[in-house]
Write a protein that holds these residues in place. Structure first.
Motif, PDB file in Angstrom:
ATOM      1  N   HIS A   1       0.863  -1.178   0.000  1.00 24.10           N
ATOM      2  CA  HIS A   1       0.000   0.000   0.000  1.00 24.10           C
ATOM      3  C   HIS A   1       0.902   1.231   0.000  1.00 24.10           C
ATOM      4  CE1 HIS A   1      -3.549  -2.385   1.656  1.00 24.10           C
ATOM      5  NE2 HIS A   1      -2.522  -3.194   1.844  1.00 24.10           N
ATOM      6  N   ARG A   2       0.651   2.136  -0.923  1.00 22.46           N
ATOM      7  CA  ARG A   2       1.540   3.291  -1.063  1.00 22.46           C
ATOM      8  C   ARG A   2       0.722   4.567  -1.208  1.00 22.46           C
ATOM      9  NH1 ARG A   2       5.421   3.626  -6.245  1.00 22.46           N
ATOM     10  NH2 ARG A   2       3.651   4.708  -7.149  1.00 22.46           N
ATOM     11  N   GLY A   3       0.789   5.442  -0.229  1.00 16.58           N
ATOM     12  CA  GLY A   3       0.141   6.744  -0.310  1.00 16.58           C
ATOM     13  C   GLY A   3       1.201   7.832  -0.287  1.00 16.58           C
ATOM     14  N   VAL A   4       1.467   8.457  -1.421  1.00 14.15           N
ATOM     15  CA  VAL A   4       2.547   9.448  -1.504  1.00 14.15           C
ATOM     16  C   VAL A   4       2.100  10.786  -0.914  1.00 14.15           C
ATOM     17  CG1 VAL A   4       4.022  10.763  -3.075  1.00 14.15           C
ATOM     18  CG2 VAL A   4       3.694   8.313  -3.417  1.00 14.15           C
ATOM     19  N   LEU A   5       0.981  11.317  -1.388  1.00  8.30           N
ATOM     20  CA  LEU A   5       0.472  12.587  -0.858  1.00  8.30           C
ATOM     21  C   LEU A   5      -0.648  12.382   0.160  1.00  8.30           C
ATOM     22  CD1 LEU A   5       0.433  14.903  -4.009  1.00  8.30           C
ATOM     23  CD2 LEU A   5       2.202  14.611  -2.287  1.00  8.30           C
ATOM     24  N   GLY A   6      -1.171  11.176   0.239  1.00 12.87           N
ATOM     25  CA  GLY A   6      -2.197  10.887   1.232  1.00 12.87           C
ATOM     26  C   GLY A   6      -3.510  11.604   0.947  1.00 12.87           C
ATOM     27  N   SER A   7      -4.164  12.037   2.015  1.00  9.78           N
ATOM     28  CA  SER A   7      -5.457  12.700   1.916  1.00  9.78           C
ATOM     29  C   SER A   7      -5.300  14.117   1.370  1.00  9.78           C
ATOM     30  CB  SER A   7      -6.116  12.739   3.298  1.00  9.78           C
ATOM     31  OG  SER A   7      -7.070  13.760   3.393  1.00  9.78           O
ATOM     32  N   MET A   8      -6.060  14.444   0.341  1.00  8.67           N
ATOM     33  CA  MET A   8      -6.027  15.801  -0.206  1.00  8.67           C
ATOM     34  C   MET A   8      -6.485  16.820   0.843  1.00  8.67           C
ATOM     35  SD  MET A   8      -4.895  15.705  -3.338  1.00  8.67           S
ATOM     36  CE  MET A   8      -3.782  14.396  -2.802  1.00  8.67           C
ATOM     37  N   GLU A   9      -7.442  16.425   1.674  1.00 12.36           N
ATOM     38  CA  GLU A   9      -7.938  17.337   2.709  1.00 12.36           C
ATOM     39  C   GLU A   9      -6.850  17.640   3.740  1.00 12.36           C
ATOM     40  OE1 GLU A   9     -11.323  15.393   0.726  1.00 12.36           O
ATOM     41  OE2 GLU A   9      -9.504  14.602   1.678  1.00 12.36           O
ATOM     42  N   ARG A  10      -6.246  16.586   4.262  1.00 14.01           N
ATOM     43  CA  ARG A  10      -5.227  16.787   5.300  1.00 14.01           C
ATOM     44  C   ARG A  10      -4.002  17.515   4.746  1.00 14.01           C
ATOM     45  NH1 ARG A  10      -4.041  11.752   8.926  1.00 14.01           N
ATOM     46  NH2 ARG A  10      -6.039  12.483   9.730  1.00 14.01           N
ATOM     47  N   LEU A  11      -3.586  17.152   3.539  1.00 16.50           N
ATOM     48  CA  LEU A  11      -2.417  17.798   2.947  1.00 16.50           C
ATOM     49  C   LEU A  11      -2.681  19.280   2.709  1.00 16.50           C
ATOM     50  CD1 LEU A  11       0.403  17.667   1.746  1.00 16.50           C
ATOM     51  CD2 LEU A  11      -0.631  16.976  -0.431  1.00 16.50           C
ATOM     52  N   THR A  12      -3.862  19.621   2.200  1.00 13.42           N
ATOM     53  CA  THR A  12      -4.190  21.029   1.971  1.00 13.42           C
ATOM     54  C   THR A  12      -4.175  21.804   3.283  1.00 13.42           C
ATOM     55  OG1 THR A  12      -5.540  20.472   0.039  1.00 13.42           O
ATOM     56  CG2 THR A  12      -5.909  22.620   1.044  1.00 13.42           C
ATOM     57  N   ALA A  13      -4.732  21.221   4.340  1.00 16.58           N
ATOM     58  CA  ALA A  13      -4.722  21.874   5.654  1.00 16.58           C
ATOM     59  C   ALA A  13      -3.294  22.141   6.113  1.00 16.58           C
ATOM     60  CB  ALA A  13      -5.465  21.018   6.670  1.00 16.58           C
ATOM     61  N   MET A  14      -2.418  21.166   5.937  1.00 15.63           N
ATOM     62  CA  MET A  14      -1.022  21.335   6.354  1.00 15.63           C
ATOM     63  C   MET A  14      -0.325  22.425   5.545  1.00 15.63           C
ATOM     64  SD  MET A  14       0.508  17.581   7.156  1.00 15.63           S
ATOM     65  CE  MET A  14      -0.010  16.664   8.604  1.00 15.63           C
ATOM     66  N   LEU A  15      -0.611  22.475   4.237  1.00 15.92           N
ATOM     67  CA  LEU A  15       0.037  23.484   3.402  1.00 15.92           C
ATOM     68  C   LEU A  15      -0.467  24.886   3.727  1.00 15.92           C
ATOM     69  CD1 LEU A  15       0.088  21.590  -0.006  1.00 15.92           C
ATOM     70  CD2 LEU A  15       2.043  22.100   1.467  1.00 15.92           C
ATOM     71  N   ILE A  16      -1.748  25.006   4.034  1.00 18.83           N
ATOM     72  CA  ILE A  16      -2.273  26.309   4.462  1.00 18.83           C
ATOM     73  C   ILE A  16      -1.552  26.766   5.716  1.00 18.83           C
ATOM     74  CG2 ILE A  16      -4.300  27.526   5.352  1.00 18.83           C
ATOM     75  CD1 ILE A  16      -6.011  25.683   3.563  1.00 18.83           C
ATOM     76  N   ASP A  17      -1.382  25.865   6.674  1.00 17.77           N
ATOM     77  CA  ASP A  17      -0.661  26.211   7.903  1.00 17.77           C
ATOM     78  C   ASP A  17       0.814  26.490   7.620  1.00 17.77           C
ATOM     79  OD1 ASP A  17      -2.844  26.074   9.591  1.00 17.77           O
ATOM     80  OD2 ASP A  17      -2.509  23.985  10.160  1.00 17.77           O
ATOM     81  N   ARG A  18       1.440  25.598   6.828  1.00 15.06           N
ATOM     82  CA  ARG A  18       2.875  25.717   6.567  1.00 15.06           C
ATOM     83  C   ARG A  18       3.213  27.046   5.897  1.00 15.06           C
ATOM     84  NH1 ARG A  18       7.060  27.000   5.060  1.00 15.06           N
ATOM     85  NH2 ARG A  18       8.852  25.793   4.297  1.00 15.06           N
ATOM     86  N   HIS A  19       2.378  27.477   4.966  1.00 19.36           N
ATOM     87  CA  HIS A  19       2.655  28.696   4.206  1.00 19.36           C
ATOM     88  C   HIS A  19       1.815  29.880   4.667  1.00 19.36           C
ATOM     89  CE1 HIS A  19       5.188  26.432   1.450  1.00 19.36           C
ATOM     90  NE2 HIS A  19       4.208  25.571   1.246  1.00 19.36           N
ATOM     91  N   ALA A  20       1.102  29.730   5.796  1.00 21.24           N
ATOM     92  CA  ALA A  20       0.234  30.794   6.319  1.00 21.24           C
ATOM     93  C   ALA A  20      -0.712  31.324   5.240  1.00 21.24           C
ATOM     94  CB  ALA A  20       1.078  31.924   6.910  1.00 21.24           C
ATOM     95  N   GLY A  21      -1.199  30.422   4.397  1.00 23.91           N
ATOM     96  CA  GLY A  21      -2.120  30.795   3.333  1.00 23.91           C
ATOM     97  C   GLY A  21      -1.460  31.352   2.089  1.00 23.91           C
ATOM     98  N   ARG A  22      -0.150  31.652   2.156  1.00 23.24           N
ATOM     99  CA  ARG A  22       0.560  32.217   0.996  1.00 23.24           C
ATOM    100  C   ARG A  22       1.188  31.066   0.215  1.00 23.24           C
ATOM    101  NH1 ARG A  22       1.622  37.251   0.500  1.00 23.24           N
ATOM    102  NH2 ARG A  22       1.538  37.641   2.744  1.00 23.24           N
TER     103      ARG A  22
END
Length: 405
Positions: free
Chosen positions: A270-291
């Protein structure tokens, strides 16, 4: 101050929740849908790069499929209730892997077909309690970047290494730092398979990790096998996984014909590279402060004309940007300062202002808010630079040779 993806998601009009639809079922608004589409494009490209073939499978299946896979026994409390149709019970899937076993089993397989890699950006469903739902991180419908590899036992190590390389490439593009955890069985718990299989699988995962630093999570394994969980620095949630599974091939009677002419059981990864689109998007919003980086930004260029006499030049620039597949928009309402502030609040990577000098010299005054920098660029140079940043999926805009303000 640490950003909160739920608050930023509302402020930037990325996603919304509706009582009429229900808790844990967020609606992706147009700007959020752009971010998700770009992430899905990255997932599809990376899957193809590592040899995966795309498939589509239904979100529904007979209850008996999940009884056979072991999911019903393990996860039925977290699954939505069965729907009775024509005398049979169907359920929304809690995982995609049982469906993918049926893709492998759709015809006879030979050792020459292996490794057989398939991928799907598929939806799965979890009946989460209302009290734990929130934003994009705890939802009831999960859009998963999911791949499964069916291979011979001696191909397992290479396939795990291939998956880890894919994960590291994607994390580099996204500006995330991976943290590896080897998740193994605990002393208690309900696990499928025998001790010898588990020991062999754990050894293969350790070997594939090589010289990477990793922690060991005792009791964090999946019920069907050990796994490598990949987390992001600063977060506790797992984003990516690589899991070895000897059990579903056994439960579904999967076979391939070996070079000896005999039937053999494949190993499933089983291989999930990016995983959940929802969780990844949430992390990127936090990581980049929305920018978001330029390639992910919903609006990549905000074009602002100083006055009405510059409107035509602004419209021409937007038309050229659109022709170059750049997401651009003219901001026309309000004062010049108000429009520039609006673009900054929207976290646009490039703010392009056109006044007398720019109109008359076929140039543009560019503000790079993420870099706190400005430059006056020839229009052709600016468009080429934006295209290059997007094409290379740059984390920050690159400023070409320019005349500084």
């Amino acid at each position: 101050m640490k950003s909160d993806h739920s608050q930023l998601g509302r402020e930037l009009d990325l996603f919304a929740t509706s009582p009429a639809i229900g808790a844990g079922l967020p609606v992706w608004l147009p700007d959020g849908a752009i971010i998700r589409a770009e992430l899905e494009r990255l997932a599809v490209e990376e899957s193809a790069r590592s040899g995966c073939l795309g498939v589509y499978t239904p979100v529904l299946a007979k209850r008996s499929l999940f009884e056979r896979s072991g999911h019903w026994d393990k996860f039925s409390a977290d699954m939505f209730p069965p729907m009775r149709i024509g005398g049979e019970e169907f359920v929304l899937r809690p995982a995609n892997c049982p469906h993918h076993t049926q893709v492998f089993d759709a015809r006879g397989r030979s050792f020459r077909d292996l490794p057989f890699r398939i991928s799907e950006l598929g939806s799965m469903f979890r009946s989460e309690l209302s009290g734990v739902l929130g934003g994009l991180t705890r939802v009831r419908q999960i859009s998963l970047d999911d791949a499964h590899v069916f291979c011979t036992p001696d191909q397992v190590g290479d396939e795990v290494r291939l998956a880890l390389a894919s994960i590291e490439r994607c994390y580099h593009v996204l500006g995330l730092v991976p943290l590896f955890r080897l998740s193994v069985r605990g002393r208690t718990g309900r696990y499928l398979g025998d001790t010898a299989q588990w020991s062999a699988a754990e050894w293969q995962l350790r070997a594939a990790l090589g010289d990477r630093e990793f922690t060991v999570g005792e009791g964090d394994a999946a019920f069907y096998g050990p796994k490598i969980d990949v987390q992001v620095a600063g977060h506790q949630e797992t984003v990516s996984t690589v899991q070895i599974d000897f059990n579903q091939p056994e439960r579904f009677g999967l076979e391939y014909t070996g070079s000896d002419g005999e039937k053999h059981r494949p190993v499933m990864i089983h291989r999930g590279v990016l995983g959940s689109m929802e969780r990844l998007t949430a992390m990127l919003i936090d990581r980049h402060a929305g920018r978001m980086p330029p390639w992910l930004a919903p609006r990549q260029v905000a074009v602002i004309s100083v006055g009405s006499s510059h409107s035509r030049a602004a419209r021409d620039l937007v038309a050229r940007l659109h022709d170059a597949s750049v997401r651009a928009q003219i901001l026309e309402e309000g004062s010049l300062g108000g429009r520039i502030r609006s673009a900054r609040l929207h976290r646009d990577p490039y703010i392009a202002v056109i006044g007398d000098r720019e109109r008359d010299s076929n140039s543009v005054a560019v503000s790079y808010s993420a870099l706190n920098a400005k430059a006056v660029l020839d229009t052709d140079v600016f468009i080429e630079a934006v295209q290059r940043d997007i094409h290379t999926r740059a984390l920050l805009p690159a400023i070409p040779d320019r005349e500084n303000h």
